[in-house]
Design a protein around this motif. Structure first.
Motif, PDB file in Angstrom:
ATOM      1  N   ALA A  13      -1.785   7.877   8.190  1.00 33.66           N
ATOM      2  CA  ALA A  13      -1.815   6.785   7.211  1.00 33.66           C
ATOM      3  C   ALA A  13      -0.597   5.876   7.277  1.00 33.66           C
ATOM      4  N   CYS A  17       4.105   6.152  -6.955  1.00 31.68           N
ATOM      5  CA  CYS A  17       3.685   5.096  -6.031  1.00 31.68           C
ATOM      6  C   CYS A  17       4.026   3.721  -6.589  1.00 31.68           C
ATOM      7  N   PHE A  33       5.081   6.404   1.659  1.00 28.68           N
ATOM      8  CA  PHE A  33       4.201   7.559   1.519  1.00 28.68           C
ATOM      9  C   PHE A  33       4.955   8.598   0.688  1.00 28.68           C
ATOM     10  N   VAL A  56       0.849  -1.191   0.000  1.00 28.72           N
ATOM     11  CA  VAL A  56       0.000   0.000   0.000  1.00 28.72           C
ATOM     12  C   VAL A  56       0.886   1.243   0.000  1.00 28.72           C
ATOM     13  N   SER A  57       0.630   2.122  -0.962  1.00 31.38           N
ATOM     14  CA  SER A  57       1.315   3.413  -1.004  1.00 31.38           C
ATOM     15  C   SER A  57       0.367   4.496  -0.520  1.00 31.38           C
ATOM     16  N   GLY A  58       0.908   5.475   0.181  1.00 34.27           N
ATOM     17  CA  GLY A  58       0.159   6.688   0.473  1.00 34.27           C
ATOM     18  C   GLY A  58       0.707   7.797  -0.403  1.00 34.27           C
ATOM     19  N   CYS A  66       0.784   1.931   5.473  1.00 34.80           N
ATOM     20  CA  CYS A  66       1.461   2.192   4.209  1.00 34.80           C
ATOM     21  C   CYS A  66       2.873   1.614   4.220  1.00 34.80           C
ATOM     22  N   ASP A  67       3.268   1.062   3.081  1.00 34.96           N
ATOM     23  CA  ASP A  67       4.646   0.619   2.904  1.00 34.96           C
ATOM     24  C   ASP A  67       5.536   1.781   2.471  1.00 34.96           C
ATOM     25  N   LYS A 104       9.674   5.467   5.515  1.00 39.04           N
ATOM     26  CA  LYS A 104       8.639   5.225   4.511  1.00 39.04           C
ATOM     27  C   LYS A 104       8.349   6.467   3.657  1.00 39.04           C
TER      28      LYS A 104
END
Length: 293
Positions: free
Chosen positions: A26, A85, A33, A3-5, A30-31, A55
């Motif tokens: 978030a 992302c 951001f 998951v990207s933010g 998230c992996d 991150k």
């Protein structure tokens, strides 16, 4: 599943954006951001880097004044961050939007549920639009109730118009499912003078610099929040990352005679009908296609 933010921001300090709180809200799911950090004049980029989380990736950008037409620069900056992302899903938070820690685990579960469902382009969130202070949120007809804040990567999805939502590159609406999570939107909670400055800045990216100065000639005047109609008292809890900012609130907003859109009698009657009788919005604009369960 990764998951990207992602987000974008410029002059968050001067304009009182809770961008650090937004990002921190978030990060637990998230992996990475990604933030497109515009050419700020108030130390915003340094503030972002002070988060010091591995991150976080900050992409420094320069805003193009030629895109100051109907908010196109907002979409351009959003797309810069989105294109960077690397996750399977991308969670978008604007600099005044925060997610609640209670919603993170259920949200992550829903992402896993729909990871292999090719129908789903994204997830749509419920909105709480706080207005004038942290104790009241808007329920009026003219305030949108939901918007897409998670999109699937690798499908050519783009930020749409002034970056409120997303669509496919050819203009098709995204097919989405409910996120089962809320966006706490604090875009209308600022000290009155800061709200005036934010109004000028928002006008600039929609109208251009000269027209924005004519629209908001004096940025030192406190913003007039109007009659404060259409609000409901908030009885829940705010995201934990917001505690310090909320505790520092040292202003009070009182109603005036000015009619904002939600103060108008026709809008108030329609809002009462929708909220108290019908339970849905009449002719509600949806920038997405909601898939059946």
């Amino acid at each position: 599943m990764r998951v990207s933010g992602f987000s974008f921001v410029r002059n968050a300090v001067d304009l009182y954006y809770p961008v650090v709180e937004s990002i921190r809200s978030a990060l637990p799911i998230c992996d990475e951001f990604v933030v497109a950090a515009g050419d700020s004049s108030d130390g915003t980029t340094a503030l972002l880097r002070s988060i010091a989380d591995p991150k976080l990736r900050v992409i420094e950008t320069v805003w193009d004044s030629g895109q100051f037409v109907r908010g196109a620069s907002n979409a351009a900056q959003t797309n810069i961050a989105l294109d960077a992302c690397r996750g399977d899903w991308a969670l978008y938070l604007q600099a005044d939007e925060v997610v609640h820690e209670d919603d993170l685990a259920p949200l992550l579960a829903r992402l896993r549920t729909y990871r292999d469902d090719p129908r789903v382009d994204g997830l749509v969130f419920e909105y709480l639009h706080f207005y004038a202070d942290y104790d009241h949120f808007q329920t009026s007809h003219n305030w949108y109730r939901r918007e897409v804040r998670i999109v699937r990567t690798g499908r050519g999805i783009r930020s749409w118009k002034s970056a409120q939502g997303f669509r496919h590159a050819d203009g098709r609406k995204l097919r989405v499912v409910p996120a089962g999570a809320r966006i706490f939107h604090y875009g209308w909670v600022r000290p009155p003078r800061r709200m005036t400055r934010k109004t000028r800045a928002l006008a600039e990216v929609h109208l251009g610099t000269d027209e924005a100065r004519a629209y908001v000639p004096d940025i030192e005047t406190g913003y007039d929040f109007g009659q404060l109609r259409g609000r409901r008292r908030f009885t829940g809890t705010h995201p934990a990352v917001m505690r310090q900012r909320i505790a520092a609130c040292n202003w009070q907003v009182l109603p005036t005679d000015t009619q904002r859109t939600h103060d108008r009698p026709g809008v108030r009657m329609l809002s009462w009908l929708e909220n108290r009788v019908l339970g849905f919005r009449i002719a509600e604009h949806r920038n997405y296609v909601l898939l059946p369960p």
